[in-house]
Design a protein around this motif. Structure first.
Motif, short mmCIF file in Angstrom:
data_model
loop_
_atom_site.label_atom_id
_atom_site.label_comp_id
_atom_site.label_asym_id
_atom_site.label_seq_id
_atom_site.Cartn_x
_atom_site.Cartn_y
_atom_site.Cartn_z
N LEU A 1 0.81 -1.22 0.00
CA LEU A 1 0.00 0.00 0.00
C LEU A 1 0.84 1.28 0.00
O LEU A 1 0.48 2.26 -0.65
N HIS A 2 1.93 1.27 0.74
CA HIS A 2 2.79 2.45 0.84
C HIS A 2 4.23 1.99 1.04
O HIS A 2 4.47 0.96 1.67
N THR A 3 5.18 2.78 0.53
CA THR A 3 6.60 2.48 0.74
C THR A 3 7.34 3.74 1.17
O THR A 3 6.91 4.86 0.93
N TYR A 4 8.49 3.52 1.80
CA TYR A 4 9.36 4.62 2.21
C TYR A 4 10.78 4.07 2.28
O TYR A 4 10.99 2.88 2.55
N GLU A 5 11.75 4.93 2.05
CA GLU A 5 13.15 4.51 2.08
C GLU A 5 14.00 5.58 2.73
O GLU A 5 13.82 6.77 2.50
N GLY A 6 14.92 5.12 3.57
CA GLY A 6 15.86 6.05 4.21
C GLY A 6 17.22 5.40 4.36
O GLY A 6 17.36 4.18 4.18
N PRO A 7 18.24 6.17 4.66
CA PRO A 7 19.60 5.63 4.76
C PRO A 7 19.77 4.70 5.96
O PRO A 7 19.15 4.90 7.01
N THR A 8 20.63 3.69 5.79
CA THR A 8 20.90 2.74 6.89
C THR A 8 21.84 3.35 7.91
O THR A 8 21.68 3.16 9.11
N VAL B 1 9.66 3.04 10.38
CA VAL B 1 8.39 2.33 10.58
C VAL B 1 7.33 3.30 11.11
O VAL B 1 6.20 3.34 10.60
N ARG B 2 7.70 4.10 12.11
CA ARG B 2 6.73 5.06 12.66
C ARG B 2 6.36 6.11 11.60
O ARG B 2 5.19 6.49 11.49
N HIS B 3 7.34 6.53 10.81
CA HIS B 3 7.09 7.55 9.80
C HIS B 3 6.09 7.05 8.75
O HIS B 3 5.14 7.78 8.41
N ILE B 4 6.28 5.84 8.27
CA ILE B 4 5.41 5.37 7.19
C ILE B 4 3.98 5.19 7.66
O ILE B 4 3.03 5.46 6.93
N VAL B 5 3.81 4.76 8.91
CA VAL B 5 2.45 4.61 9.44
C VAL B 5 1.82 5.99 9.66
O VAL B 5 0.65 6.22 9.32
N GLU B 6 2.61 6.92 10.20
CA GLU B 6 2.09 8.28 10.43
C GLU B 6 1.68 8.97 9.14
O GLU B 6 0.72 9.75 9.12
N GLN B 7 2.40 8.69 8.05
CA GLN B 7 2.11 9.34 6.77
C GLN B 7 1.03 8.62 5.97
O GLN B 7 0.64 9.09 4.90
N SER B 8 0.55 7.52 6.49
CA SER B 8 -0.48 6.73 5.79
C SER B 8 -1.86 7.06 6.36
O SER B 8 -1.98 7.75 7.38
N PRO B 9 -2.91 6.55 5.74
CA PRO B 9 -4.27 6.77 6.28
C PRO B 9 -4.56 5.89 7.49
O PRO B 9 -5.66 5.96 8.04
N TYR B 10 -3.57 5.07 7.91
CA TYR B 10 -3.83 4.09 8.97
C TYR B 10 -3.37 4.61 10.33
O TYR B 10 -2.53 5.50 10.44
N GLU B 11 -3.95 4.00 11.37
CA GLU B 11 -3.60 4.35 12.75
C GLU B 11 -2.58 3.34 13.28
O GLU B 11 -2.52 2.19 12.82
N TRP B 12 -1.80 3.77 14.27
CA TRP B 12 -0.78 2.90 14.87
C TRP B 12 -1.42 1.62 15.42
O TRP B 12 -0.83 0.54 15.35
N ASP B 13 -2.63 1.74 15.96
CA ASP B 13 -3.30 0.56 16.54
C ASP B 13 -3.62 -0.50 15.49
O ASP B 13 -3.85 -1.66 15.83
N GLN B 14 -3.66 -0.10 14.22
CA GLN B 14 -3.96 -1.07 13.16
C GLN B 14 -2.73 -1.89 12.77
O GLN B 14 -2.86 -2.89 12.06
#
Length: 316
Positions: free
Chosen positions: A28-35, A52-65
């Motif tokens: 559904l969504h992707t994100y990439e950052g440096p290791t 992980v927190r960033h991609i969920v925050e930027q998505s329509p979904y909630e952390w609880d999901q």
């Protein structure tokens, strides 16, 4: 929105790729950052948590999901205990990544090696979707593999199942030493490294080939030359395909998969590679082991690792 989501992490030496999948394996969504491996283990772990927190925050979904996080890494993993035993590309040795991430993220975490998660990704949502028993080959710098039985990754007793590249398939008189120290491994002839080696050997022998005009020989140049009718290049590609087909016949005799999925850069050689693999498989495998069995290219490309890592929460 009550849909459950799963985050997959592809942990590489240069970049960390993360993606959100639903329970059907749809990315559904992707994100990439440096290791940032040069900054040490703690920074890499912190970066995984951050992404992980960033991609969920930027998505329509909630952390609880978020039901959990799966991670794939190129290296040796202790899957049962969630430890990266050795991953040279990221400088990890005996890192308890599962415990560290679960403490930071507060969600279930599962890990596996990159070949296994790529296989699971293709089986769950790619070329093997809907098929419970398949074997995946990843043809790149080396030859990786993953075994899916009844829809789940088969690990073996110590997590080393699926090391297809280290099947000894080349006869002794033709065999060379593999990076693993043994002789005649599939990886020595069917990986990009093996194909380049055979091409350079041909040029050094003085074989008549257009490859002698190349400043730097990569696997793509060998494939292009073969497609253009260069007999030396065609012989090299056919040799790589021959041993792949031979190895599949051996694997089929033990596992009887319904599908062989071939991915990685070498698989992009196209139809003539696949046609030769299929021809050799048909010649070498007993007829009952040919019935209903297909050899197909992977379809997820670079996303296979993310999807498969997310799938660890549901299918491992």
């Amino acid at each position: 929105m009550s849909e459950s989501i799963y985050v997959g992490v592809d942990l590489g030496g240069t970049a960390i790729k993360v993606g959100i999948c639903n329970e059907n394996g749809q990315l559904l969504h992707t994100y990439e950052g440096p290791t940032e491996t040069d900054k040490g283990v703690d920074v890499v772990i912190s970066n995984i948590e951050k992404y992980v927190r960033h991609i969920v925050e930027q998505s329509p979904y909630e952390w609880d999901q978020l039901m959990g996080v799966g991670a794939g890494v190129a290296g040796f993993t202790n899957v049962r205990n969630g430890i990266i035993v050795l991953a040279p590309n990221i400088g990890f040795r005996d890192v308890p990544i599962r415990a560290l991430l679960e403490e930071r993220i507060g969600k279930p975490v599962k890990i596996d090696n990159d070949a296994n998660v790529a296989a699971l990704g293709e089986a769950w949502a790619g070329a093997g979707k809907g098929i419970d028993n398949c074997v995946c080959y990843t043809l790149g710098t080396g030859v990786g593999g993953g075994i899916i039985i009844n829809g789940k990754i088969y690990q073996g007793f110590s997590g080393m199942a699926g090391e297809i590249g280290h099947m000894s398939v080349v006869p002794d008189l033709e065999a060379i030493q593999c990076g693993c120290g043994k002789m005649g491994c599939l990886e020595t002839v069917s990986s990009a490294t093996g194909i380049i080696r055979m091409a350079k050997d041909a040029v050094e022998r003085g074989d008549r080939t257009s490859l002698a005009l190349e400043d730097q020989i990569a696997a793509k140049e060998v494939f292009d030359a073969a497609k253009a009718g260069d007999e030396v290049a065609l012989r090299i590609v056919n040799r790589a395909a021959f041993y792949l087909g031979k190895s599949m016949a051996a694997v089929a005799a033990v596992l009887n998969p319904e599908l062989f999925i071939i991915g990685g850069g070498v698989s992009k050689a196209g139809d003539f590679l696949f046609e030769e693999m299929r021809r050799v498989y048909t010649k070498q495998a007993p007829e009952p082991l040919q019935q209903g069995v297909s050899i197909v290219p992977a379809v997820l490309g670079n996303d296979a690792g993310i999807v498969g890592a997310a799938g660890l929460l549901l299918r491992s």
